[in-house]
Scaffold this motif. Structure first.
Motif, PDB file in Angstrom:
ATOM      1  N   ALA A  44       1.072   8.968   0.456  1.00  0.00           N
ATOM      2  CA  ALA A  44       0.689  10.385   0.441  1.00  0.00           C
ATOM      3  C   ALA A  44      -0.670  10.571  -0.229  1.00  0.00           C
ATOM      4  O   ALA A  44      -0.910  11.557  -0.923  1.00  0.00           O
ATOM      5  CB  ALA A  44       1.770  11.202  -0.260  1.00  0.00           C
ATOM      6  N   GLY A  45      -1.573   9.623  -0.016  1.00  0.00           N
ATOM      7  CA  GLY A  45      -2.933   9.728  -0.544  1.00  0.00           C
ATOM      8  C   GLY A  45      -3.840  10.408   0.477  1.00  0.00           C
ATOM      9  O   GLY A  45      -3.378  11.086   1.401  1.00  0.00           O
ATOM     10  N   GLY A  46      -5.141  10.181   0.307  1.00  0.00           N
ATOM     11  CA  GLY A  46      -6.123  10.828   1.184  1.00  0.00           C
ATOM     12  C   GLY A  46      -5.983  10.407   2.638  1.00  0.00           C
ATOM     13  O   GLY A  46      -6.084  11.239   3.555  1.00  0.00           O
ATOM     14  N   ALA A  47      -5.729   9.120   2.869  1.00  0.00           N
ATOM     15  CA  ALA A  47      -5.615   8.637   4.252  1.00  0.00           C
ATOM     16  C   ALA A  47      -4.388   9.244   4.930  1.00  0.00           C
ATOM     17  O   ALA A  47      -4.443   9.663   6.095  1.00  0.00           O
ATOM     18  CB  ALA A  47      -5.530   7.116   4.251  1.00  0.00           C
ATOM     19  N   ASN A  71       6.900   8.620  -0.104  1.00  0.00           N
ATOM     20  CA  ASN A  71       5.936   8.161  -1.096  1.00  0.00           C
ATOM     21  C   ASN A  71       6.648   7.835  -2.404  1.00  0.00           C
ATOM     22  O   ASN A  71       7.705   8.390  -2.701  1.00  0.00           O
ATOM     23  CB  ASN A  71       4.883   9.262  -1.335  1.00  0.00           C
ATOM     24  N   ARG A  72       6.026   6.911  -3.150  1.00  0.00           N
ATOM     25  CA  ARG A  72       6.542   6.563  -4.478  1.00  0.00           C
ATOM     26  C   ARG A  72       6.655   7.833  -5.334  1.00  0.00           C
ATOM     27  O   ARG A  72       7.588   8.002  -6.097  1.00  0.00           O
ATOM     28  CB  ARG A  72       5.548   5.568  -5.118  1.00  0.00           C
ATOM     29  N   THR A  73       5.695   8.735  -5.194  1.00  0.00           N
ATOM     30  CA  THR A  73       5.711  10.026  -5.891  1.00  0.00           C
ATOM     31  C   THR A  73       5.945  11.109  -4.827  1.00  0.00           C
ATOM     32  O   THR A  73       4.984  11.590  -4.211  1.00  0.00           O
ATOM     33  CB  THR A  73       4.343  10.265  -6.586  1.00  0.00           C
ATOM     34  N   ARG A  93       3.769  14.356  -3.996  1.00  0.00           N
ATOM     35  CA  ARG A  93       2.489  14.305  -3.258  1.00  0.00           C
ATOM     36  C   ARG A  93       2.732  14.510  -1.760  1.00  0.00           C
ATOM     37  O   ARG A  93       1.932  15.126  -1.075  1.00  0.00           O
ATOM     38  CB  ARG A  93       1.769  12.967  -3.503  1.00  0.00           C
ATOM     39  N   THR A  99      -0.510   3.073   2.540  1.00  0.00           N
ATOM     40  CA  THR A  99      -0.767   2.685   1.142  1.00  0.00           C
ATOM     41  C   THR A  99      -1.583   1.391   1.111  1.00  0.00           C
ATOM     42  O   THR A  99      -1.804   0.758   2.147  1.00  0.00           O
ATOM     43  CB  THR A  99       0.554   2.454   0.361  1.00  0.00           C
ATOM     44  N   VAL A 109      -0.501  -1.193  -0.359  1.00  0.00           N
ATOM     45  CA  VAL A 109       0.461  -2.275  -0.626  1.00  0.00           C
ATOM     46  C   VAL A 109       0.513  -3.246   0.563  1.00  0.00           C
ATOM     47  O   VAL A 109       0.757  -2.835   1.700  1.00  0.00           O
ATOM     48  CB  VAL A 109       1.870  -1.701  -0.910  1.00  0.00           C
TER      49      VAL A 109
HETATM   50  P1  ATR Z   1      -6.148   6.686  -0.056  1.00  0.00           P
HETATM   51  O1  ATR Z   1      -7.066   7.834  -0.270  1.00  0.00           O
HETATM   52  O2  ATR Z   1      -6.819   5.433   0.411  1.00  0.00           O
HETATM   53  O3  ATR Z   1      -4.955   7.033   0.769  1.00  0.00           O
HETATM   54  P2  ATR Z   1      -4.876   7.033  -2.660  1.00  0.00           P
HETATM   55  O4  ATR Z   1      -5.135   8.501  -2.614  1.00  0.00           O
HETATM   56  O5  ATR Z   1      -5.148   6.292  -3.930  1.00  0.00           O
HETATM   57  O6  ATR Z   1      -5.679   6.244  -1.532  1.00  0.00           O
HETATM   58  O7  ATR Z   1      -3.339   6.785  -2.224  1.00  0.00           O
HETATM   59  C1  ATR Z   1      -2.733   5.565  -2.346  1.00  0.00           C
HETATM   60  C2  ATR Z   1      -1.306   5.631  -1.789  1.00  0.00           C
HETATM   61  O8  ATR Z   1      -0.713   4.346  -1.968  1.00  0.00           O
HETATM   62  C3  ATR Z   1      -0.407   6.614  -2.512  1.00  0.00           C
HETATM   63  O9  ATR Z   1       0.549   7.095  -1.598  1.00  0.00           O
HETATM   64  C4  ATR Z   1       0.246   5.727  -3.570  1.00  0.00           C
HETATM   65  O10 ATR Z   1       1.491   6.198  -4.055  1.00  0.00           O
HETATM   66  P3  ATR Z   1       1.511   7.303  -5.271  1.00  0.00           P
HETATM   67  O11 ATR Z   1       1.107   8.604  -4.667  1.00  0.00           O
HETATM   68  O12 ATR Z   1       2.919   7.290  -5.749  1.00  0.00           O
HETATM   69  O13 ATR Z   1       0.530   6.791  -6.296  1.00  0.00           O
HETATM   70  C5  ATR Z   1       0.472   4.486  -2.751  1.00  0.00           C
HETATM   71  N1  ATR Z   1       0.660   3.297  -3.578  1.00  0.00           N
HETATM   72  C6  ATR Z   1      -0.291   2.618  -4.254  1.00  0.00           C
HETATM   73  N2  ATR Z   1       0.261   1.557  -4.891  1.00  0.00           N
HETATM   74  C7  ATR Z   1       1.587   1.581  -4.614  1.00  0.00           C
HETATM   75  C8  ATR Z   1       2.715   0.738  -4.960  1.00  0.00           C
HETATM   76  N3  ATR Z   1       2.556  -0.343  -5.727  1.00  0.00           N
HETATM   77  N4  ATR Z   1       3.930   1.051  -4.451  1.00  0.00           N
HETATM   78  C9  ATR Z   1       4.100   2.142  -3.665  1.00  0.00           C
HETATM   79  N5  ATR Z   1       3.078   2.965  -3.288  1.00  0.00           N
HETATM   80  C10 ATR Z   1       1.849   2.695  -3.763  1.00  0.00           C
END
Ligand code: ATR
Length: 277
Positions: free
Chosen positions: A128-131, A151-153, A156, A192, A194
Protein backbone atom coordinates in the motif's frame (compact mmCIF):
# COMPACT_ATOMS: atom_id res chain seq x y z
CA UNK A 1 19.15 22.61 -31.68
CA UNK A 2 18.79 19.41 -29.66
CA UNK A 3 15.95 19.38 -27.08
CA UNK A 4 17.00 18.40 -23.59
CA UNK A 5 15.13 15.89 -21.39
CA UNK A 6 16.15 14.06 -18.24
CA UNK A 7 15.34 12.37 -14.96
CA UNK A 8 15.77 13.81 -11.48
CA UNK A 9 16.26 11.55 -8.46
CA UNK A 10 18.62 10.48 -5.71
CA UNK A 11 20.27 8.04 -6.31
CA UNK A 12 20.12 8.20 -10.10
CA UNK A 13 23.33 6.63 -11.47
CA UNK A 14 21.71 3.23 -12.14
CA UNK A 15 18.62 4.55 -13.93
CA UNK A 16 17.96 2.71 -17.20
CA UNK A 17 15.80 5.58 -18.50
CA UNK A 18 18.61 7.50 -20.28
CA UNK A 19 19.56 4.49 -22.39
CA UNK A 20 15.93 3.71 -23.24
CA UNK A 21 14.91 7.28 -24.14
CA UNK A 22 18.09 8.21 -26.03
CA UNK A 23 17.62 5.13 -28.19
CA UNK A 24 13.97 6.06 -28.78
CA UNK A 25 14.96 9.60 -29.85
CA UNK A 26 17.45 8.13 -32.31
CA UNK A 27 15.03 5.49 -33.62
CA UNK A 28 12.38 8.17 -34.24
CA UNK A 29 14.74 10.72 -35.83
CA UNK A 30 14.20 13.26 -33.02
CA UNK A 31 17.01 15.64 -32.10
CA UNK A 32 16.72 15.07 -28.37
CA UNK A 33 18.97 14.08 -25.52
CA UNK A 34 17.96 12.62 -22.14
CA UNK A 35 20.28 12.66 -19.16
CA UNK A 36 20.23 11.77 -15.44
CA UNK A 37 20.39 14.61 -12.90
CA UNK A 38 21.32 13.80 -9.31
CA UNK A 39 19.19 16.15 -7.21
CA UNK A 40 19.23 16.27 -3.41
CA UNK A 41 15.92 16.88 -1.64
CA UNK A 42 17.04 20.23 -0.25
CA UNK A 43 17.87 21.39 -3.78
CA UNK A 44 14.72 20.19 -5.52
CA UNK A 45 13.11 23.62 -5.81
CA UNK A 46 16.26 25.19 -7.27
CA UNK A 47 16.66 22.22 -9.62
CA UNK A 48 13.13 22.60 -11.02
CA UNK A 49 13.65 26.34 -11.52
CA UNK A 50 16.96 25.56 -13.23
CA UNK A 51 15.39 23.00 -15.57
CA UNK A 52 12.82 25.63 -16.57
CA UNK A 53 15.39 28.40 -17.01
CA UNK A 54 17.58 26.15 -19.15
CA UNK A 55 14.71 25.31 -21.49
CA UNK A 56 14.42 21.60 -20.64
CA UNK A 57 11.45 20.23 -22.59
CA UNK A 58 10.41 17.47 -20.21
CA UNK A 59 11.68 15.25 -17.44
CA UNK A 60 10.96 12.22 -15.31
CA UNK A 61 10.88 12.32 -11.55
CA UNK A 62 11.92 9.39 -9.41
CA UNK A 63 12.57 8.51 -5.77
CA UNK A 64 12.52 10.53 -3.49
CA UNK A 65 10.95 13.48 -5.36
CA UNK A 66 7.68 12.16 -6.83
CA UNK A 67 5.46 13.83 -4.23
CA UNK A 68 7.67 16.78 -3.28
CA UNK A 69 7.85 18.01 -6.87
CA UNK A 70 4.07 18.54 -7.11
CA UNK A 71 3.80 22.02 -5.50
CA UNK A 72 6.74 23.20 -7.62
CA UNK A 73 4.88 22.64 -10.91
CA UNK A 74 2.45 25.01 -12.68
CA UNK A 75 -0.23 22.34 -13.08
CA UNK A 76 -0.81 18.71 -12.11
CA UNK A 77 -3.05 16.38 -14.10
CA UNK A 78 -6.06 14.95 -12.21
CA UNK A 79 -4.89 11.29 -12.15
CA UNK A 80 -1.46 12.34 -10.80
CA UNK A 81 -3.25 14.52 -8.23
CA UNK A 82 -5.35 11.53 -7.08
CA UNK A 83 -2.27 9.28 -6.95
CA UNK A 84 -0.39 11.98 -5.06
CA UNK A 85 2.77 11.57 -7.14
CA UNK A 86 4.25 12.86 -10.40
CA UNK A 87 6.75 10.83 -12.43
CA UNK A 88 6.61 12.79 -15.72
CA UNK A 89 6.71 16.53 -16.41
CA UNK A 90 6.03 18.11 -19.77
CA UNK A 91 6.74 21.69 -20.78
CA UNK A 92 4.02 23.71 -22.49
CA UNK A 93 5.51 27.07 -23.41
CA UNK A 94 6.80 28.22 -20.04
CA UNK A 95 4.65 25.99 -17.89
CA UNK A 96 5.62 22.67 -16.31
CA UNK A 97 2.73 20.18 -16.13
CA UNK A 98 2.95 17.00 -14.04
CA UNK A 99 1.58 13.57 -14.93
CA UNK A 100 1.82 10.08 -13.52
CA UNK A 101 2.45 7.34 -16.08
CA UNK A 102 3.37 4.61 -13.55
CA UNK A 103 -0.15 3.25 -13.05
CA UNK A 104 -1.22 3.50 -16.70
CA UNK A 105 2.14 2.00 -17.70
CA UNK A 106 1.41 -0.90 -15.39
CA UNK A 107 -2.08 -1.31 -16.87
CA UNK A 108 -0.74 -1.43 -20.45
CA UNK A 109 1.86 -3.95 -19.42
CA UNK A 110 -0.73 -6.09 -17.63
CA UNK A 111 -3.03 -6.07 -20.69
CA UNK A 112 -0.06 -7.24 -22.77
CA UNK A 113 1.20 -10.00 -20.49
CA UNK A 114 -1.93 -11.33 -18.80
CA UNK A 115 -3.21 -14.34 -20.79
CA UNK A 116 -6.90 -13.44 -20.26
CA UNK A 117 -8.97 -10.20 -20.55
CA UNK A 118 -9.02 -8.11 -17.39
CA UNK A 119 -12.72 -7.21 -17.31
CA UNK A 120 -14.77 -8.75 -14.50
CA UNK A 121 -11.66 -10.19 -12.90
CA UNK A 122 -10.94 -10.07 -9.17
CA UNK A 123 -7.66 -8.32 -8.37
CA UNK A 124 -5.54 -8.34 -5.19
CA UNK A 125 -2.83 -5.72 -4.74
CA UNK A 126 -0.09 -6.62 -2.24
CA UNK A 127 1.36 -3.48 -0.63
CA UNK A 128 0.00 0.00 0.00
CA UNK A 129 2.87 2.37 -0.84
CA UNK A 130 3.16 4.85 -3.69
CA UNK A 131 3.35 2.21 -6.42
CA UNK A 132 0.25 0.43 -5.08
CA UNK A 133 -1.70 3.69 -5.05
CA UNK A 134 -0.77 4.50 -8.67
CA UNK A 135 -1.71 0.99 -9.79
CA UNK A 136 -4.95 0.86 -7.77
CA UNK A 137 -6.27 4.15 -9.19
CA UNK A 138 -5.25 3.33 -12.75
CA UNK A 139 -6.97 -0.08 -12.62
CA UNK A 140 -10.08 1.52 -11.09
CA UNK A 141 -10.03 4.34 -13.69
CA UNK A 142 -9.95 1.72 -16.45
CA UNK A 143 -13.18 0.16 -15.13
CA UNK A 144 -11.89 -2.83 -13.16
CA UNK A 145 -14.56 -3.30 -10.49
CA UNK A 146 -13.10 -5.61 -7.84
CA UNK A 147 -9.77 -4.58 -6.36
CA UNK A 148 -8.77 -5.64 -2.85
CA UNK A 149 -5.58 -4.53 -1.19
CA UNK A 150 -3.51 -6.21 1.51
CA UNK A 151 -0.68 -4.72 3.48
CA UNK A 152 1.45 -5.28 6.57
CA UNK A 153 -0.13 -2.02 7.83
CA UNK A 154 -3.79 -2.37 6.74
CA UNK A 155 -4.62 1.31 7.52
CA UNK A 156 -2.51 2.34 4.53
CA UNK A 157 -4.67 0.12 2.33
CA UNK A 158 -7.82 1.62 3.87
CA UNK A 159 -6.55 5.10 3.02
CA UNK A 160 -5.95 4.19 -0.62
CA UNK A 161 -9.52 2.84 -0.88
CA UNK A 162 -11.01 5.83 0.95
CA UNK A 163 -9.24 8.37 -1.30
CA UNK A 164 -10.03 6.58 -4.58
CA UNK A 165 -11.92 8.93 -6.92
CA UNK A 166 -13.19 6.07 -9.14
CA UNK A 167 -15.95 3.61 -8.29
CA UNK A 168 -14.95 0.06 -7.44
CA UNK A 169 -15.64 -2.52 -4.76
CA UNK A 170 -12.69 -2.99 -2.44
CA UNK A 171 -11.61 -4.36 0.92
CA UNK A 172 -8.45 -3.66 2.87
CA UNK A 173 -6.99 -6.90 4.24
CA UNK A 174 -4.18 -7.94 6.53
CA UNK A 175 -1.46 -10.14 5.00
CA UNK A 176 -2.91 -13.17 6.87
CA UNK A 177 -6.42 -12.52 5.53
CA UNK A 178 -4.99 -12.30 2.01
CA UNK A 179 -3.11 -15.59 2.48
CA UNK A 180 -6.32 -17.31 3.57
CA UNK A 181 -8.38 -15.87 0.69
CA UNK A 182 -5.78 -16.14 -2.11
CA UNK A 183 -7.91 -18.62 -4.10
CA UNK A 184 -10.50 -15.89 -4.80
CA UNK A 185 -8.25 -13.80 -7.02
CA UNK A 186 -7.63 -14.02 -10.78
CA UNK A 187 -4.88 -11.38 -10.76
CA UNK A 188 -2.38 -10.57 -8.02
CA UNK A 189 -0.19 -7.47 -8.21
CA UNK A 190 2.92 -7.51 -6.01
CA UNK A 191 4.08 -3.92 -5.27
CA UNK A 192 6.26 -4.26 -2.15
CA UNK A 193 10.04 -4.43 -2.15
CA UNK A 194 9.93 -7.91 -0.58
CA UNK A 195 11.76 -10.44 -2.78
CA UNK A 196 14.00 -7.84 -4.39
CA UNK A 197 17.78 -8.41 -4.60
CA UNK A 198 19.59 -9.19 -2.31
CA UNK A 199 16.82 -10.77 -0.20
CA UNK A 200 15.56 -12.94 -3.05
CA UNK A 201 14.23 -15.75 -0.88
CA UNK A 202 11.56 -13.56 0.75
CA UNK A 203 7.86 -13.30 -0.08
CA UNK A 204 5.43 -10.70 1.32
CA UNK A 205 2.76 -13.39 1.83
CA UNK A 206 2.84 -17.18 1.92
CA UNK A 207 1.17 -18.75 -1.08
CA UNK A 208 -0.13 -22.30 -0.74
CA UNK A 209 -3.26 -22.36 -2.88
CA UNK A 210 -4.17 -20.16 -5.83
CA UNK A 211 -7.11 -20.04 -8.22
CA UNK A 212 -6.55 -22.22 -11.28
CA UNK A 213 -4.64 -20.25 -13.90
CA UNK A 214 -4.22 -17.18 -11.67
CA UNK A 215 -1.78 -14.53 -12.89
CA UNK A 216 0.76 -12.64 -10.77
CA UNK A 217 2.41 -9.42 -11.85
CA UNK A 218 5.37 -8.46 -9.68
CA UNK A 219 6.68 -4.93 -10.24
CA UNK A 220 10.20 -6.05 -9.20
CA UNK A 221 12.66 -6.77 -12.05
CA UNK A 222 15.77 -7.61 -10.02
CA UNK A 223 15.67 -10.62 -9.94
CA UNK A 224 13.68 -11.16 -13.13
CA UNK A 225 11.66 -13.91 -11.47
CA UNK A 226 10.95 -13.34 -7.79
CA UNK A 227 10.20 -16.22 -5.44
CA UNK A 228 6.48 -15.39 -5.48
CA UNK A 229 6.38 -15.58 -9.31
CA UNK A 230 8.16 -18.94 -9.20
CA UNK A 231 5.72 -20.15 -6.54
CA UNK A 232 2.73 -19.20 -8.70
CA UNK A 233 4.20 -21.11 -11.65
CA UNK A 234 4.81 -24.15 -9.47
CA UNK A 235 1.16 -24.06 -8.40
CA UNK A 236 -0.08 -23.88 -12.01
CA UNK A 237 -0.39 -20.10 -12.34
CA UNK A 238 1.51 -17.68 -14.56
CA UNK A 239 3.46 -14.54 -13.85
CA UNK A 240 5.44 -11.62 -15.18
CA UNK A 241 8.04 -9.21 -13.78
CA UNK A 242 8.26 -5.41 -13.63
CA UNK A 243 10.11 -4.79 -16.90
CA UNK A 244 6.82 -4.24 -18.76
CA UNK A 245 5.70 -1.55 -16.29
CA UNK A 246 9.07 0.19 -16.53
CA UNK A 247 8.99 0.14 -20.34
CA UNK A 248 5.39 1.32 -20.63
CA UNK A 249 5.69 4.14 -18.06
CA UNK A 250 8.65 5.34 -20.15
CA UNK A 251 6.80 4.92 -23.43
CA UNK A 252 3.84 6.96 -22.11
CA UNK A 253 6.23 9.71 -20.97
CA UNK A 254 7.92 9.70 -24.41
CA UNK A 255 4.49 10.02 -26.02
CA UNK A 256 3.56 12.96 -23.76
CA UNK A 257 6.80 14.75 -24.73
CA UNK A 258 6.91 14.02 -28.46
CA UNK A 259 3.42 12.88 -29.54
CA UNK A 260 5.08 9.75 -30.94
CA UNK A 261 4.34 6.21 -29.74
CA UNK A 262 7.75 4.57 -29.42
CA UNK A 263 8.47 0.92 -30.25
CA UNK A 264 8.02 -0.75 -26.86
CA UNK A 265 9.51 -4.08 -28.03
CA UNK A 266 12.71 -2.24 -28.86
CA UNK A 267 12.65 -0.46 -25.47
CA UNK A 268 12.13 -3.80 -23.72
CA UNK A 269 15.11 -5.36 -25.53
CA UNK A 270 17.35 -2.51 -24.40
CA UNK A 271 16.22 -2.80 -20.79
CA UNK A 272 16.61 -6.60 -20.80
CA UNK A 273 20.12 -6.30 -22.25
CA UNK A 274 20.99 -3.78 -19.57
CA UNK A 275 19.74 -6.18 -16.89
CA UNK A 276 21.69 -8.99 -18.45
CA UNK A 277 18.48 -10.98 -19.14
P1 ATR B 1 6.72 2.47 -3.07
O1 ATR B 1 6.46 3.93 -3.16
O2 ATR B 1 7.85 1.99 -3.92
O3 ATR B 1 5.49 1.64 -3.22
P2 ATR B 1 6.74 2.52 -0.15
O4 ATR B 1 5.78 3.66 -0.14
O5 ATR B 1 7.92 2.57 0.77
O6 ATR B 1 7.34 2.26 -1.60
O7 ATR B 1 5.91 1.17 0.13
C1 ATR B 1 6.52 -0.03 0.38
C2 ATR B 1 5.47 -1.14 0.54
O8 ATR B 1 6.17 -2.35 0.82
C3 ATR B 1 4.52 -0.92 1.69
O9 ATR B 1 3.29 -1.52 1.37
C4 ATR B 1 5.22 -1.67 2.82
O10 ATR B 1 4.36 -2.10 3.87
P3 ATR B 1 3.99 -1.05 5.08
O11 ATR B 1 3.02 -0.07 4.51
O12 ATR B 1 3.40 -1.91 6.14
O13 ATR B 1 5.30 -0.42 5.49
C5 ATR B 1 5.70 -2.87 2.06
N1 ATR B 1 6.79 -3.56 2.75
C6 ATR B 1 8.08 -3.16 2.84
N2 ATR B 1 8.80 -4.08 3.53
C7 ATR B 1 7.94 -5.06 3.89
C8 ATR B 1 8.08 -6.32 4.61
N3 ATR B 1 9.26 -6.71 5.09
N4 ATR B 1 6.98 -7.10 4.74
C9 ATR B 1 5.78 -6.71 4.25
N5 ATR B 1 5.59 -5.55 3.54
C10 ATR B 1 6.65 -4.74 3.38
Amino acid sequence: MESLYGVIGNPIAHSMSPLMHNDAFKANGIAGHYRPFLVKSEELEKAVEGLKALGVQGFNVTIPHKRAVMPLLDEVDSLAEAIGAVNTVIRKEDRFIGYNTDGMGFLRSLRESCPFPLDDKKVLIIGAGGAARAIFYSLAASGIQNIDICNRTPERGENIIKDCPFTCTSASLSLQQAEQGMEKYDIIVQTTSVGMYPDTNAMPVNVNRIKEGAFISDIIYNPLDTKIIKTFRRLGGQGDNGIGMFVHQGALAFELWTGIKPDTDRMRTIVQQQLGG
